[in-house]
Scaffold this active site. Structure first.
Site, PDB file in Angstrom:
ATOM      1  CG  ASP A  16      -1.771  -1.274   1.230  1.00  0.00           C
ATOM      2  OD1 ASP A  16      -2.280  -1.653   0.172  1.00  0.00           O
ATOM      3  OD2 ASP A  16      -1.847  -1.900   2.297  1.00  0.00           O
ATOM      4  CG  HIS A  46      -1.469  -2.489  -7.282  1.00  0.00           C
ATOM      5  ND1 HIS A  46      -0.482  -2.876  -8.143  1.00  0.00           N
ATOM      6  CD2 HIS A  46      -1.059  -2.853  -6.061  1.00  0.00           C
ATOM      7  CE1 HIS A  46       0.484  -3.464  -7.459  1.00  0.00           C
ATOM      8  NE2 HIS A  46       0.149  -3.464  -6.199  1.00  0.00           N
TER       9      HIS A  46
HETATM   10  P1  IMP Z   1      -1.884 -12.734   3.175  1.00  0.00           P
HETATM   11  O1  IMP Z   1      -0.941 -12.223   2.143  1.00  0.00           O
HETATM   12  O2  IMP Z   1      -3.328 -12.526   2.791  1.00  0.00           O
HETATM   13  O3  IMP Z   1      -1.589 -14.138   3.607  1.00  0.00           O
HETATM   14  O4  IMP Z   1      -1.709 -11.832   4.491  1.00  0.00           O
HETATM   15  C1  IMP Z   1      -0.493 -11.823   5.233  1.00  0.00           C
HETATM   16  C2  IMP Z   1      -0.153 -10.427   5.710  1.00  0.00           C
HETATM   17  O5  IMP Z   1       0.199  -9.629   4.593  1.00  0.00           O
HETATM   18  C3  IMP Z   1      -1.319  -9.687   6.393  1.00  0.00           C
HETATM   19  O6  IMP Z   1      -0.788  -8.831   7.384  1.00  0.00           O
HETATM   20  C4  IMP Z   1      -1.909  -8.870   5.253  1.00  0.00           C
HETATM   21  O7  IMP Z   1      -2.608  -7.739   5.745  1.00  0.00           O
HETATM   22  C5  IMP Z   1      -0.645  -8.482   4.513  1.00  0.00           C
HETATM   23  N1  IMP Z   1      -0.858  -8.186   3.085  1.00  0.00           N
HETATM   24  C6  IMP Z   1      -0.935  -9.065   2.061  1.00  0.00           C
HETATM   25  N2  IMP Z   1      -1.094  -8.440   0.890  1.00  0.00           N
HETATM   26  C7  IMP Z   1      -1.094  -7.134   1.162  1.00  0.00           C
HETATM   27  C8  IMP Z   1      -1.188  -5.965   0.343  1.00  0.00           C
HETATM   28  O8  IMP Z   1      -1.291  -6.000  -0.880  1.00  0.00           O
HETATM   29  N3  IMP Z   1      -1.150  -4.773   0.999  1.00  0.00           N
HETATM   30  C9  IMP Z   1      -0.995  -4.697   2.335  1.00  0.00           C
HETATM   31  N4  IMP Z   1      -0.899  -5.750   3.132  1.00  0.00           N
HETATM   32  C10 IMP Z   1      -0.945  -6.967   2.549  1.00  0.00           C
HETATM   33 MG    MG Z   2      -2.796  -2.214  -1.767  1.00  0.00          MG
END
Ligand code: IMP
Ligand code: MG
Length: 339
Positions: A16, A46
Site C-alpha cells: 500500500d 492496486h
Molecule cells: P496474506 O498475504 O493474505 O496471507 O496476508 C499476510 C499479511 O500480509 C497480512 O498482514 C496482510 O494484511 C498483509 N498483506 C498481504 N497483501 C497485502 C497488500 O497488498 N497490501 C498490504 N498488506 C498486505
Molecule cells: Mg494495496
C-alpha cells in the site's frame, strides 16, 4: 528520459505504498509494450485514479488502462479466476491479457482455510483471499495450475518467453511487484508476512527473468508508513492521530483500517538494500504536506516538503525520481529527465 527497457517496481514498506498510482502513471507516460505482474496474487489491491474515476486491480497489472500495452501475469502469481475474468471484462482487456499456463489457481477450499484457521485470520491477520493456503498446496505439488482451467484456455501464454523476447527486441517492459518488502516471507517481519518473497528478486523469479535483465529497480515508499494486519510497527501512532495527520487509510481489499507511523528511514534503507534499488519514488507527499497537492514541478515545492525529499536522498544516496502529490495519476513530479 533515459532509455529503461526493463523497470522493476516494488514496495519498500508493508504494501500500500501507492505502487498502483506510480505504475499507472509510468504506463501512461512510457507506453511499455508489456506490463507484467509478479507477487502473490489477489491479496494485493492496486488503486489509481484517472480523469476523476477510481480504478482498482487485484489481478491485472496497473497498466490496464493502456490500450496497446500487453498485460501479463507471471507463473509465480496465484490467480482467482473469478476476480481475473471480472477485471478483464470491466477493463475490456480480453484481447491483450495473458497469464502463464503455470500460474497457480486459488479455489474455494483455500479461501475457506484462510478465513477459518485461527493462526491465519486472527494471529497473522491475512487478507482472507486464500493465497497462503494455495501457496502451501503449491509447495505440496497438489495445486491446480492455469493450464487445467477451460475458462482460462484463451488467455494462456509462456509469459517468461514473451517478456524475454520483448527485452531481446529492446522493448520497454514494466515489471510490477505487489505487497511490500517487509511482508516478504524471507526478509520481512516473520510470521507477520505474506506467503512468498516479494522483494525485486522474488518478483523477477515470479515472471521468469534473470537478474541481469533488469535495468532499473524503483522502490516505492509512501511519505508515511502503513500496515494492515498484525506485526511490529515501529513508532506506531493512534488511529485518531493518523486522522488528525490527514493520512488515516482503509485497506483496498479488506477495508480494514490501516495502522500507521511516520516515515521510517531505517526501514527505507533496509528495503533499498534488499531490493537493489537504483531509484526511489515517494507517494502521498500531499498527505503530509497539504500545500503540495497537485504540484508537478519540484522547484514549486515549499521548503519543508522539499527538505523532506532531499533529506531522504541525502541519507540513502539515491535519487527520488517520482513524487506523488495527489490521487490522480498525473498528480506527480517526474524528475527522471534529471538523471
Ligand atoms: P496474506 O498475504 O493474505 O496471507 O496476508 C499476510 C499479511 O500480509 C497480512 O498482514 C496482510 O494484511 C498483509 N498483506 C498481504 N497483501 C497485502 C497488500 O497488498 N497490501 C498490504 N498488506 C498486505
Ligand atoms: Mg494495496
Amino acid at each position: 528520459m533515459s532509455y529503461m527497457p526493463c523497470v522493476v517496481t516494488v514496495g519498500g514498506f508493508f504494501g500500500d505504498e501507492g505502487k498502483g498510482k506510480i505504475l499507472a502513471y509510468l504506463a501512461k507516460k512510457d507506453m511499455p509494450s508489456i506490463a507484467v505482474r509478479g507477487g502473490v496474487g489477489p491479496n494485493a489491491g492496486h488503486t489509481f485514479m484517472y480523469e476523476g474515476r477510481t480504478y482498482k486491480v487485484r489481478m491485472l497489472p496497473s497498466a490496464a488502462l493502456n490500450k496497446t500495452t500487453k498485460l501479463l501475469i507471471g507463473s509465480g502469481v496465484l490467480i482467482n479466476v473469478e476476480v481475473l475474468l471480472q477485471e478483464i471484462f470491466s477493463f475490456d482487456t480480453s484481447d491483450r491479457t495473458f497469464v502463464d499456463s503455470q500460474c497457480g489457481i486459488i479455489e474455494k477450499i483455500h479461501i475457506d482455510k484462510d478465513n477459518e484457521e485461527y493462526d491465519l485470520r486472527e494471529k497473522i491477520g491475512t487478507t482472507g483471499t486464500g493465497t497462503g493456503p494455495a501457496n502451501a498446496d503449491r509447495s505440496l505439488r497438489r495445486l491446480k495450475l492455469a493450464r487445467e482451467i477451460p475458462d482460462l484456455s484463451v488467455y494462456l501464454e509462456d509469459v517468461s518467453n514473451s517478456v524475454n523476447n520483448a527485452l531481446d527486441n529492446k522493448e520497454n517492459v514494466m515489471v510490477e511487484g505487489t505487497q511490500g518488502t517487509f511482508l516478504s516471507l524471507y526478509h520481512g517481519d516473520y510470521p507477520y508476512v505474506t506467503s512468498k518473497d516479494v522483494t525485486s528478486s522474488g518478483i523477477c523469479s515470479d515472471i521468469g527473468i534473470g537478474p541481469k535483465r533488469v535495468d532499473e529497480v524503483i522502490v516505492v515508499f509512501k511519505a508515511y508508513v502503513t500496515r494492515v494486519g498484525s506485526g511490529h510497527l515501529e513508532n506506531e501512532i493512534s488511529g485518531q492521530q493518523a486522522k488528525e495527520n490527514g493520512w488515516l487509510e482503509f485497506g483496498s481489499v479488506t477495508s480494514r483500517q490501516r495502522r500507521s507511523s511516520p516515515f521510517n528511514l531505517r526501514l527505507a534503507k533496509k528495503a533499498i538494500v534488499l531490493n537493489g534499488a537504483t531509484q526511489l519514488a515517494v507517494t502521498k507527499l500531499d498527505a503530509v504536506f497539504p500545500e503540495c497537492s497537485g504540484i508537478k514541478e519540484f522547484d514549486k515545492l515549499k521548503p519543508q516538503p522539499k527538505k523532506f525529499i532531499e533529506d531522504i536522498e541525502a541519507e540513502t544516496g539515491l535519487k527520488i525520481s517520482l513524487i506523488g502529490t495527489g490521487a490522480e495519476i498525473n498528480d506527480i513530479i517526474d524528475r527522471r529527465e534529471r538523471f
